[in-house]
Design a protein around this motif. Structure first.
Motif, PDB file in Angstrom:
ATOM      1  N   TRP A  36       0.840  -1.203   0.000  1.00  0.00           N
ATOM      2  CA  TRP A  36       0.000   0.000   0.000  1.00  0.00           C
ATOM      3  C   TRP A  36       0.876   1.255   0.000  1.00  0.00           C
ATOM      4  CZ3 TRP A  36      -5.017   1.393  -0.570  1.00  0.00           C
ATOM      5  CH2 TRP A  36      -5.952   0.353  -0.657  1.00  0.00           C
ATOM      6  N   ARG A  37       1.227   1.687  -1.174  1.00  0.00           N
ATOM      7  CA  ARG A  37       1.991   2.925  -1.335  1.00  0.00           C
ATOM      8  C   ARG A  37       1.672   3.476  -2.713  1.00  0.00           C
ATOM      9  NH1 ARG A  37       5.109  -1.235  -2.925  1.00  0.00           N
ATOM     10  NH2 ARG A  37       6.498  -0.887  -4.693  1.00  0.00           N
ATOM     11  N   ASN A  38       1.679   4.776  -2.840  1.00  0.00           N
ATOM     12  CA  ASN A  38       1.391   5.415  -4.121  1.00  0.00           C
ATOM     13  C   ASN A  38       1.873   6.861  -4.069  1.00  0.00           C
ATOM     14  OD1 ASN A  38      -0.724   6.923  -2.763  1.00  0.00           O
ATOM     15  ND2 ASN A  38      -1.964   5.059  -2.878  1.00  0.00           N
ATOM     16  N   GLU A  39       1.460   7.668  -5.039  1.00  0.00           N
ATOM     17  CA  GLU A  39       1.888   9.070  -5.068  1.00  0.00           C
ATOM     18  C   GLU A  39       1.277   9.877  -3.925  1.00  0.00           C
ATOM     19  OE1 GLU A  39       1.013  10.660  -8.872  1.00  0.00           O
ATOM     20  OE2 GLU A  39       2.423   9.363  -9.946  1.00  0.00           O
ATOM     21  N   LYS A  40       0.195   9.370  -3.347  1.00  0.00           N
ATOM     22  CA  LYS A  40      -0.494  10.081  -2.276  1.00  0.00           C
ATOM     23  C   LYS A  40       0.185   9.873  -0.927  1.00  0.00           C
ATOM     24  CE  LYS A  40      -5.079  10.362  -0.077  1.00  0.00           C
ATOM     25  NZ  LYS A  40      -6.452   9.818  -0.074  1.00  0.00           N
ATOM     26  N   GLN A  42       3.198   7.230   1.460  1.00  0.00           N
ATOM     27  CA  GLN A  42       4.278   6.245   1.453  1.00  0.00           C
ATOM     28  C   GLN A  42       4.544   5.794   2.890  1.00  0.00           C
ATOM     29  OE1 GLN A  42       6.730   5.008  -1.057  1.00  0.00           O
ATOM     30  NE2 GLN A  42       7.231   3.729   0.704  1.00  0.00           N
ATOM     31  N   THR A 191      -6.638  10.286  -6.623  1.00  0.00           N
ATOM     32  CA  THR A 191      -6.340  10.078  -5.209  1.00  0.00           C
ATOM     33  C   THR A 191      -7.519   9.463  -4.440  1.00  0.00           C
ATOM     34  OG1 THR A 191      -7.027  12.349  -4.678  1.00  0.00           O
ATOM     35  CG2 THR A 191      -4.683  11.983  -5.156  1.00  0.00           C
ATOM     36  N   GLU A 193     -10.105   6.532  -2.955  1.00  0.00           N
ATOM     37  CA  GLU A 193      -9.815   5.252  -2.307  1.00  0.00           C
ATOM     38  C   GLU A 193      -9.690   4.126  -3.336  1.00  0.00           C
ATOM     39  OE1 GLU A 193      -9.060   4.601   0.699  1.00  0.00           O
ATOM     40  OE2 GLU A 193      -9.597   6.416   1.780  1.00  0.00           O
ATOM     41  N   CYS A 196      -6.406   4.379  -5.279  1.00  0.00           N
ATOM     42  CA  CYS A 196      -5.292   3.941  -4.436  1.00  0.00           C
ATOM     43  C   CYS A 196      -5.304   2.420  -4.278  1.00  0.00           C
ATOM     44  CB  CYS A 196      -5.371   4.612  -3.072  1.00  0.00           C
ATOM     45  SG  CYS A 196      -5.053   6.397  -3.104  1.00  0.00           S
ATOM     46  N   GLU A 197      -6.516   1.854  -4.179  1.00  0.00           N
ATOM     47  CA  GLU A 197      -6.631   0.400  -4.058  1.00  0.00           C
ATOM     48  C   GLU A 197      -6.158  -0.295  -5.332  1.00  0.00           C
ATOM     49  OE1 GLU A 197      -9.864  -3.008  -2.706  1.00  0.00           O
ATOM     50  OE2 GLU A 197     -10.563  -1.006  -3.249  1.00  0.00           O
ATOM     51  N   ILE A 199      -3.779   0.718  -7.328  1.00  0.00           N
ATOM     52  CA  ILE A 199      -2.317   0.724  -7.316  1.00  0.00           C
ATOM     53  C   ILE A 199      -1.795  -0.328  -6.343  1.00  0.00           C
ATOM     54  CG2 ILE A 199      -0.283   2.107  -6.744  1.00  0.00           C
ATOM     55  CD1 ILE A 199      -1.909   4.572  -7.683  1.00  0.00           C
TER      56      ILE A 199
END
Length: 305
Positions: A36-40, A42, A191, A193, A196-197, A199
């Motif tokens: 669970w990490r992304n541009e939003k 870390q 961005t 939910e 993000c899921e 990614i």
């Protein structure tokens, strides 16, 4: 004190910290933390006095940065020590503090160091694996009926294949995630939910063996149309992190859910299916499977000394 980025390649190094961890919220799965990490946001981590300290940095809203409870194979973290760790690492809050922690210490001790707020949207649903694998009893009659309809139309006609997810079908699974995201319009807001899921699911597929996640896919007429991915949480609880199916195929989701319970959670009497994130439709779906229990999540904000 500084924390370093938490990455999938660190799984074997950090695995020992989680061997006996007892927190029942899904975020305390090492596998999940690593994907669970992304541009939003870390995740970051560091070792402090034999404990693994994990924090989340948010690129867009810095006020959201927080720690989760430290993980240690040896000791516990009373409120005084928890406060010191956060202060030493420059954080002013913990999130996803499971209700189990509040039961360990006198409330007066906790309130002496933290302002406490319940995070109702992040209360995890936990189910008995046997219930999910058998769907026995009147309360599951609608689920069984949907599965029977699916089986008559697809399984009895030999139109379904179930496979373990691995290197040979990883790319097809990623294509499915992309198609599922289009169906749900999760790319509309990068961005959100769901975005993000998406990614996180792709990160999981890319590192499935490395972080010891397990998964199954379902082909309908040769096309990957559903998948489920799980990991270990505690010695008794596994987590179903990702469970996706095309909604146009009636009964497919219910069939997938049952097969995930049967194939991915052998040896685990309980399945954590994570929270509903405050989404009414998701809450209704999770409640329809009659959870055995729900684990509350809390936000601790430091009281400045």
């Amino acid at each position: 004190m500084n924390l370093e980025p938490l990455l999938p390649k660190q799984y074997n190094t950090l695995k020992a910290f989680f061997a006996h961890q007892r927190y029942r919220l899904s975020i305390y799965s090492l596998s999940s933390l690593l994907v669970w990490r992304n541009e939003k946001f870390q995740p970051y981590a560091g070792i402090h006095n034999g404990a693994l300290v994990i924090g989340f940095e948010f690129m867009d809203v810095r006020e959201n940065r927080h720690l989760i409870l430290p993980i240690s194979p040896d000791g516990e973290f009373p409120p005084t020590l928890l406060h010191e760790i956060a202060r030493d690492f420059g954080f002013n809050a913990y999130r996803f503090v499971p209700e189990d922690y509040l039961a360990q210490y006198p409330m007066a001790d906790i309130k002496a160091h933290f302002h406490i707020t319940e995070e109702a949207d992040f209360e995890d649903y936990i189910y008995a694996t046997e219930d999910m694998a058998t769907l026995s009893g009147n309360r599951y009659s609608k689920k069984r009926n949907l599965i029977k309809q699916f089986e008559r139309r697809y399984l009895d006609e030999d139109r379904v294949r179930i496979e373990t997810i691995g290197p040979k079908n990883e790319n097809e699974c990623m294509d499915f995630i992309e198609a599922w995201c289009v169906e749900r319009d999760c790319g509309h807001e990068p961005t959100s939910e769901l975005a993000c899921e998406k990614i996180a699911a792709i990160n999981a597929l890319e590192n499935l063996q490395l972080v010891e996640m397990n998964g199954i896919l379902m082909r309908v007429d040769g096309v990957v149309s559903a998948l489920g991915i799980s990991s270990r949480l505690t010695q008794e609880i596994g987590v179903l992190h990702f469970e996706k199916a095309f909604t146009a195929i009636k009964g497919l989701y219910q069939f997938l859910d049952r097969e995930c319970a049967r194939r991915l959670f052998q040896g685990y009497p309980l399945i954590n299916k994570e929270s509903d994130m405050g989404l009414p439709g998701l809450a209704k779906a999770k409640q329809s499977y009659f959870p055995s229990l729900r684990v509350k999540s809390y936000h601790f904000k430091l009281i400045e000394e």
